[in-house]
Design a protein around this motif. Structure first.
Motif, PDB file in Angstrom:
ATOM      1  N   GLN A 166       0.851  -1.192   0.000  1.00  0.00           N
ATOM      2  CA  GLN A 166       0.000   0.000   0.000  1.00  0.00           C
ATOM      3  C   GLN A 166       0.892   1.249   0.000  1.00  0.00           C
ATOM      4  O   GLN A 166       1.945   1.256   0.626  1.00  0.00           O
ATOM      5  CB  GLN A 166      -0.893   0.034   1.243  1.00  0.00           C
ATOM      6  CG  GLN A 166      -1.871  -1.110   1.350  1.00  0.00           C
ATOM      7  CD  GLN A 166      -2.644  -1.072   2.662  1.00  0.00           C
ATOM      8  OE1 GLN A 166      -2.403  -0.221   3.533  1.00  0.00           O
ATOM      9  NE2 GLN A 166      -3.580  -1.985   2.820  1.00  0.00           N
ATOM     10  N   LEU A 167       0.457   2.262  -0.712  1.00  0.00           N
ATOM     11  CA  LEU A 167       1.167   3.536  -0.720  1.00  0.00           C
ATOM     12  C   LEU A 167       0.243   4.616  -0.177  1.00  0.00           C
ATOM     13  O   LEU A 167      -0.857   4.815  -0.704  1.00  0.00           O
ATOM     14  CB  LEU A 167       1.618   3.896  -2.141  1.00  0.00           C
ATOM     15  CG  LEU A 167       2.171   5.315  -2.341  1.00  0.00           C
ATOM     16  CD1 LEU A 167       3.375   5.579  -1.443  1.00  0.00           C
ATOM     17  CD2 LEU A 167       2.547   5.541  -3.804  1.00  0.00           C
ATOM     18  N   LYS A 196       7.536   1.501   5.670  1.00  0.00           N
ATOM     19  CA  LYS A 196       8.721   2.258   5.238  1.00  0.00           C
ATOM     20  C   LYS A 196       8.275   3.702   5.028  1.00  0.00           C
ATOM     21  O   LYS A 196       7.244   3.947   4.399  1.00  0.00           O
ATOM     22  CB  LYS A 196       9.288   1.677   3.948  1.00  0.00           C
ATOM     23  CG  LYS A 196      10.618   2.299   3.543  1.00  0.00           C
ATOM     24  CD  LYS A 196      11.207   1.624   2.324  1.00  0.00           C
ATOM     25  CE  LYS A 196      10.690   2.290   1.069  1.00  0.00           C
ATOM     26  NZ  LYS A 196      11.355   1.796  -0.158  1.00  0.00           N
ATOM     27  N   LYS A 197       9.055   4.655   5.529  1.00  0.00           N
ATOM     28  CA  LYS A 197       8.637   6.057   5.500  1.00  0.00           C
ATOM     29  C   LYS A 197       9.590   6.919   4.677  1.00  0.00           C
ATOM     30  O   LYS A 197      10.805   6.767   4.779  1.00  0.00           O
ATOM     31  CB  LYS A 197       8.568   6.612   6.931  1.00  0.00           C
ATOM     32  CG  LYS A 197       7.632   5.837   7.846  1.00  0.00           C
ATOM     33  CD  LYS A 197       7.670   6.361   9.278  1.00  0.00           C
ATOM     34  CE  LYS A 197       6.781   5.539  10.193  1.00  0.00           C
ATOM     35  NZ  LYS A 197       6.803   6.038  11.577  1.00  0.00           N
ATOM     36  N   GLU A 198       9.010   7.809   3.865  1.00  0.00           N
ATOM     37  CA  GLU A 198       9.770   8.848   3.168  1.00  0.00           C
ATOM     38  C   GLU A 198       9.198  10.182   3.630  1.00  0.00           C
ATOM     39  O   GLU A 198       8.094  10.572   3.235  1.00  0.00           O
ATOM     40  CB  GLU A 198       9.626   8.704   1.650  1.00  0.00           C
ATOM     41  CG  GLU A 198      10.333   7.486   1.076  1.00  0.00           C
ATOM     42  CD  GLU A 198      10.133   7.362  -0.429  1.00  0.00           C
ATOM     43  OE1 GLU A 198       9.341   8.159  -0.992  1.00  0.00           O
ATOM     44  OE2 GLU A 198      10.737   6.468  -1.035  1.00  0.00           O
ATOM     45  N   VAL A 227       8.746  16.398  10.409  1.00  0.00           N
ATOM     46  CA  VAL A 227       8.356  15.155  11.085  1.00  0.00           C
ATOM     47  C   VAL A 227       7.196  14.526  10.318  1.00  0.00           C
ATOM     48  O   VAL A 227       6.507  15.195   9.541  1.00  0.00           O
ATOM     49  CB  VAL A 227       7.943  15.404  12.554  1.00  0.00           C
ATOM     50  CG1 VAL A 227       9.111  15.977  13.341  1.00  0.00           C
ATOM     51  CG2 VAL A 227       6.725  16.314  12.637  1.00  0.00           C
ATOM     52  N   ALA A 228       6.979  13.232  10.530  1.00  0.00           N
ATOM     53  CA  ALA A 228       5.892  12.524   9.841  1.00  0.00           C
ATOM     54  C   ALA A 228       4.552  13.121  10.243  1.00  0.00           C
ATOM     55  O   ALA A 228       4.295  13.376  11.426  1.00  0.00           O
ATOM     56  CB  ALA A 228       5.935  11.045  10.190  1.00  0.00           C
ATOM     57  N   CYS A 229       3.697  13.343   9.242  1.00  0.00           N
ATOM     58  CA  CYS A 229       2.396  13.939   9.544  1.00  0.00           C
ATOM     59  C   CYS A 229       1.379  12.893  10.021  1.00  0.00           C
ATOM     60  O   CYS A 229       0.276  13.246  10.437  1.00  0.00           O
ATOM     61  CB  CYS A 229       1.855  14.711   8.341  1.00  0.00           C
ATOM     62  SG  CYS A 229       1.596  13.699   6.877  1.00  0.00           S
ATOM     63  N   MET A 230       1.746  11.615   9.941  1.00  0.00           N
ATOM     64  CA  MET A 230       0.874  10.548  10.442  1.00  0.00           C
ATOM     65  C   MET A 230       1.631   9.700  11.456  1.00  0.00           C
ATOM     66  O   MET A 230       2.812   9.412  11.275  1.00  0.00           O
ATOM     67  CB  MET A 230       0.384   9.651   9.296  1.00  0.00           C
ATOM     68  CG  MET A 230      -0.594  10.312   8.359  1.00  0.00           C
ATOM     69  SD  MET A 230      -1.140   9.176   7.043  1.00  0.00           S
ATOM     70  CE  MET A 230      -2.182   8.040   7.979  1.00  0.00           C
ATOM     71  N   THR A 231       0.947   9.330  12.524  1.00  0.00           N
ATOM     72  CA  THR A 231       1.541   8.433  13.509  1.00  0.00           C
ATOM     73  C   THR A 231       1.430   6.991  13.000  1.00  0.00           C
ATOM     74  O   THR A 231       0.633   6.693  12.103  1.00  0.00           O
ATOM     75  CB  THR A 231       0.818   8.538  14.854  1.00  0.00           C
ATOM     76  OG1 THR A 231      -0.548   8.094  14.685  1.00  0.00           O
ATOM     77  CG2 THR A 231       0.816   9.978  15.366  1.00  0.00           C
ATOM     78  N   ASP A 232       2.210   6.097  13.593  1.00  0.00           N
ATOM     79  CA  ASP A 232       2.115   4.688  13.213  1.00  0.00           C
ATOM     80  C   ASP A 232       0.715   4.144  13.456  1.00  0.00           C
ATOM     81  O   ASP A 232       0.203   3.332  12.677  1.00  0.00           O
ATOM     82  CB  ASP A 232       3.141   3.858  13.994  1.00  0.00           C
ATOM     83  CG  ASP A 232       4.556   4.021  13.448  1.00  0.00           C
ATOM     84  OD1 ASP A 232       4.729   4.771  12.465  1.00  0.00           O
ATOM     85  OD2 ASP A 232       5.484   3.404  13.998  1.00  0.00           O
ATOM     86  N   ILE A 736      16.407  -4.012  -0.307  1.00  0.00           N
ATOM     87  CA  ILE A 736      15.913  -4.641   0.920  1.00  0.00           C
ATOM     88  C   ILE A 736      15.953  -3.626   2.049  1.00  0.00           C
ATOM     89  O   ILE A 736      16.965  -2.970   2.284  1.00  0.00           O
ATOM     90  CB  ILE A 736      16.772  -5.862   1.279  1.00  0.00           C
ATOM     91  CG1 ILE A 736      16.598  -6.947   0.210  1.00  0.00           C
ATOM     92  CG2 ILE A 736      16.414  -6.411   2.647  1.00  0.00           C
ATOM     93  CD1 ILE A 736      17.541  -8.100   0.356  1.00  0.00           C
ATOM     94  N   THR A 737      14.835  -3.484   2.739  1.00  0.00           N
ATOM     95  CA  THR A 737      14.779  -2.607   3.902  1.00  0.00           C
ATOM     96  C   THR A 737      15.090  -3.429   5.139  1.00  0.00           C
ATOM     97  O   THR A 737      14.394  -4.391   5.454  1.00  0.00           O
ATOM     98  CB  THR A 737      13.382  -1.978   4.046  1.00  0.00           C
ATOM     99  OG1 THR A 737      13.069  -1.273   2.842  1.00  0.00           O
ATOM    100  CG2 THR A 737      13.353  -1.016   5.223  1.00  0.00           C
ATOM    101  N   ILE A 738      16.146  -3.066   5.839  1.00  0.00           N
ATOM    102  CA  ILE A 738      16.557  -3.813   7.024  1.00  0.00           C
ATOM    103  C   ILE A 738      16.247  -2.998   8.272  1.00  0.00           C
ATOM    104  O   ILE A 738      16.722  -1.873   8.429  1.00  0.00           O
ATOM    105  CB  ILE A 738      18.057  -4.146   6.964  1.00  0.00           C
ATOM    106  CG1 ILE A 738      18.350  -4.961   5.692  1.00  0.00           C
ATOM    107  CG2 ILE A 738      18.509  -4.890   8.199  1.00  0.00           C
ATOM    108  CD1 ILE A 738      19.811  -5.098   5.387  1.00  0.00           C
ATOM    109  N   GLU A 739      15.397  -3.548   9.117  1.00  0.00           N
ATOM    110  CA  GLU A 739      15.046  -2.872  10.352  1.00  0.00           C
ATOM    111  C   GLU A 739      16.191  -3.043  11.361  1.00  0.00           C
ATOM    112  O   GLU A 739      16.791  -4.112  11.463  1.00  0.00           O
ATOM    113  CB  GLU A 739      13.760  -3.462  10.938  1.00  0.00           C
ATOM    114  CG  GLU A 739      12.539  -3.276  10.048  1.00  0.00           C
ATOM    115  CD  GLU A 739      12.160  -1.814   9.862  1.00  0.00           C
ATOM    116  OE1 GLU A 739      12.385  -1.020  10.801  1.00  0.00           O
ATOM    117  OE2 GLU A 739      11.664  -1.462   8.780  1.00  0.00           O
TER     118      GLU A 739
END
Length: 845
Positions: A166-167, A196-198, A227-232, A736-739
């Motif tokens: 989802q985007l 994943k956040k941009e 800062v991110a405009c949406m929380t997790d 690959i996104t590595i946490e």
């Protein structure tokens, strides 16, 4: 709900559907197209000015608002064209929207939105997309949401066309600046793996203009700009709604949303345009387990061979288990499509595997056991199940249960008969000189051998099935008895089976190498070039050691790296490769310690004592657990042993096709005998029967393709919706996104090791690990030569029943498998602490 689009328009129709299904849509009413058409007085070729001049009766607009539950302070007035928000044309940004409209401003706002349908901009859009010049048009009047955060969420990524991602694009305040492209937005990519956040720098937002009405561009407070405009929590809540909306419509959706005081509102939904995705054609491809058998790229010949093998043997298994013959016949495609060949790599088609399993009784239980056995990290939800009448279902259940009981009690005898038949058949074929056979003779030999492999493969199939069942039940029993140490206890109870053939090649090769090492003359002789050593051994030098090597090759000459791929050159075909393995052991005598290992037996005894202590006083439970433990041990051991016999059988097939390759070179059909592996078996046999002047061209083209495929990477799990090539193009070499944080996987053999790691991708890269921890993506039996020199084993793929797990348990080497991205997270030289009992790994330095 059944009002046609030409009355309500696309957007209003979608709002109606969303409301009906319980989504939180702001209160709205629709002025239908047929109502607005009455005001046009049959005029044609209307302009914006014509609409703006239309007058409403003073009572008309208030009458539109009667269905509102509560009259809001502000309204949003939106378009709803008949062909707007469709799957082909969205009309995004083409029609006007009026926001923060007061009740006394509604008439003007309605006419402005309506007039936009006749703008030159819209006419141009219609011409570009080959649409009729005018279409019916409705108007939506909706409660205005004073949003803190707004945006657009796509249930499938429209850029990569990945239906599993989802985007979400979001901005502070209202979403108008996002839709127009005037504002930079934060992007959130949501998958089952996480978020994943941009994050962009958001200096402005659109908000209510309290002075002039409508909206204006305001500055974002400095502390909120970066800062991110949406929380997790907001992202997850929206993601659930996005998934539900896609399920509601049955197609990927483009969804506008807003959060106001933490309440989520769905403002509209429409199909994602120009997206070639059919949700009904969903297939999940997974190679987390099969990569052990077919690592990297597998040739067209290998795939064409195994595809038919899987089909035939699993049809035979279904029949053996009492599956309804009519059901099997009607679903023959399930067995035909159990594997996929994605850019040269072999994948399981999980949909087909689950469908095949669903034809057996006890599907919901067996599915979880199958996932454990195959190392599948995420379950696959089977939408379509096989449903029959209760009477027929009970009858088939009785038949299946009876056949299973019969198969179970006859399994030991079946295994003995199978091994005797296979040994006799392999001995017969090994005595043949395939190079003296004609093409037609080789073809017939192949069909005869294939018939044997498929017709007589009952014992391995039945053993595999019961290994899955008994291991699954045993594991669940241990989880219930000792929930805090179930993995470790389960592993310790299974180790120490002295009859597993997988470690026998290593032990025998180590024994031969030790004899050579302890004899100074032999040690000097084996210091030569490997090919020279083999040539001289054949000429009669050192006959005793030569006979030992010949005996090894007869039994284990096909046990090598990528042994199930027909294009692999086995030790039987090139004995010098095996001489190289012996030379490696001779040069690194520390490997001989593996012959003295006994830790696994101590661990097993300690685990059995722990089990007895936990079950003290529960004689019936103890009896059940011990029964399932004994059966699991026996079945898992025999599973590995029978798979070794498959390797020997595949070796005969390899020799037949290798001989055919030489024949095709002799005919002038191929320039290199190894080019035969770039053809399918169907193409080869068609040439033998009818000829084909383009054989070399096909082989050359594929060789070029497969060279490219070999340089690529693909993820272990890929989901397609009838658009496989398009999806694969986006998955090739996907980053690959590595946490951050410690790594963990499936604990397979207990023991704590703190040591330097060596990351390797092929056993050919290194001769001796020198007591370091081996880190790799996957292993097959060809890796076993390295195991004795490792202090621990960490593998990216695999399951409790994978080859690396079984062999590590038998050798008592701490082992963890199924560790996501470990070969990308760790690098050679890193020092880690691994706990093979818990599956935890920590980076020390």
């Amino acid at each position: 709900m059944n009002t046609p689009n030409n009355i309500l328009g696309g957007k209003a129709k979608n709002l109606q559907i969303l409301s009906h299904h319980g989504f939180n849509v702001p209160d709205f009413v629709v002025i239908p197209a047929e109502y607005l058409n009455t005001k046009l007085e049959h005029k044609t070729k209307l302009t914006e000015q014509d609409i703006l001049k239309i007058a409403f009766h003073p009572t008309e607009v208030p009458s539109f608002l009667k269905s509102f539950k509560k009259i809001p302070k502000y309204f949003a007035v939106r378009s709803s064209g008949a062909d707007e928000d469709g799957s082909e044309n969205s009309f995004a940004g083409q029609f006007r929207t009026e926001l923060f409209v007061r009740q006394n401003q509604l008439e003007t706002a309605i006419k402005k939105v309506w007039a936009s349908a006749y703008s030159e901009q819209v006419r141009k859009y219609r011409r570009m997309n080959d649409l009729q010049e005018e279409a019916s048009f409705a108007i939506i009047i909706q409660s205005m949401i004073d949003a803190d955060v707004s945006g657009v969420a796509f249930s499938a990524n429209p850029v990569t066309k990945d239906p599993e991602e989802q985007l979400i694009s979001a901005v502070w305040g209202l979403g108008e600046g996002l839709v127009s492209g005037e504002l930079d937005a934060d992007n959130f990519y949501v998958t089952t793996q996480g978020i994943k956040k941009e994050i962009s720098s958001k200096k402005h937002q659109f908000a209510e203009d309290p002075i002039n009405g409508g909206i204006f561009k305001a500055k974002v407070p400095k502390e909120n700009q970066d800062v991110a405009c949406m929380t997790d929590a907001q992202i997850k809540a929206l993601s659930k709604q996005v998934e539900a909306i896609q399920k509601c419509y049955g197609t990927p959706q483009d969804i506008e949303f807003a959060f106001s005081k933490e309440e989520l509102f769905i403002l509209q939904a429409r199909p994602i345009t120009k997206l070639n995705i059919d949700l009904h054609k969903k297939i999940v491809w997974d190679n987390s387990n099969i990569i052990e058998s077919y690592p990297g790229v597998s040739s067209p010949l290998t795939f064409s061979f195994i595809l038919e093998m899987y089909e035939k043997v699993y049809i035979q298994f279904a029949d053996l288990m009492g599956v309804d013959p009519v059901l099997m016949k009607n679903n023959i495609h399930v067995y035909e499509q159990m594997l996929g060949h994605l850019r040269g790599r072999v994948y399981y088609n999980l949909k087909s595997w689950y469908q095949a399993l669903a034809m057996l009784p006890g599907y919901t239980i067996n599915a979880s056991f199958m996932e454990t056995m195959m190392g599948v990290k995420e379950s696959f939800t089977l939408e379509d199940r096989y449903i029959s009448s209760k009477g027929k279902a009970r009858y088939r259940l009785l038949v299946s249960v009876w056949r299973m009981i019969k198969s179970y009690f006859g399994l030991k005898k079946q295994r003995i008969q199978f091994l005797q038949l296979l040994e006799k058949t392999i001995a017969k074929h090994k005595a043949m000189d395939f190079d003296t056979k004609s093409k037609k003779e080789l073809k017939q030999l192949y069909f005869d051998f294939e018939h044997l492999l498929t017709k007589e493969w009952k014992a391995p199939l039945v053993n595999d099935f019961f290994a899955m069942i008994f291991f699954g039940v045993f594991k669940k029993q241990i989880e219930k008895i000792a929930p805090d140490q179930s993995d470790q206890l389960c592993n310790q109870l299974l180790i120490g089976s002295q009859d597993i053939v997988s470690i026998e090649p290593m032990r025998q090769s180590l024994s031969i190498a030790k004899i050579i090492y302890e004899d100074s003359d032999l040690r000097v002789f084996f210091a030569q070039n490997a090919s020279m050593v083999w040539d001289q051994l054949k000429s009669g030098i050192h006959p005793i050691i030569f006979e030992k090597i010949k005996a090894y090759l007869y039994k284990f000459g096909e046990r090598c790296l990528a042994e199930l791929k027909l294009e692999t050159i086995s030790y039987n075909q090139d004995p010098a490769k095996f001489i190289g393995i012996l030379q490696s052991y001779i040069q690194h005598p520390s490997a001989f310690k593996a012959l003295e290992r006994g830790d696994e037996y101590n661990l097993r005894s300690e685990a059995e004592a722990t089990l007895d202590r936990l079950l003290k006083g529960s004689w019936w439970t103890k009896k059940k657990v011990k029964f399932f433990m004994r059966q699991a041990r026996d079945l898992v051991s025999n599973r590995e042993n029978l798979r070794f016999e498959r390797t020997r059988g595949f070796g005969i097939v390899r020799e037949i096709f290798s001989a055919l390759g030489k024949q095709l070179v002799h005919d002038g059909a191929l320039s290199d005998d190894r080019d035969i592996f770039y053809l399918t078996k169907e193409e080869i046999f068609h040439y033998i029967d009818h000829g084909n002047p383009n054989l070399q061209y096909m082989a050359s083209q594929r060789k070029e393709e497969y060279t490219i495929y070999a340089s690529e990477t693909l993820p272990e799990r890929i989901t397609t919706y009838g658009n496989i090539e398009e999806v694969l193009a986006n998955k090739v070499n996907e980053g690959i996104t590595i946490e951050p944080g410690d790594l963990s996987g499936i604990a397979c053999c207990p023991g704590i090791v703190e040591q330097e790691v060596v990351v390797i991708h092929s056993p050919d890269e290194i001769d001796d690990l020198g007591g370091r921890i081996m880190v790799t993506s996957s292993t097959d039996p060809g890796w076993v030569s390295l195991f004795p020199t490792a202090s621990g084993i960490l593998v990216e793929r695999g399951s409790l029943l994978s080859h690396s797990a079984i062999v590590a348990r038998e050798l008592g080497i701490p082992c963890i498998v199924s560790i996501s991205h470990i070969t990308h997270t760790l690098k050679t030289g890193d020092i880690v602490r691994m706990d093979g009992g818990t599956g935890q790994i920590s980076l020390v330095s």
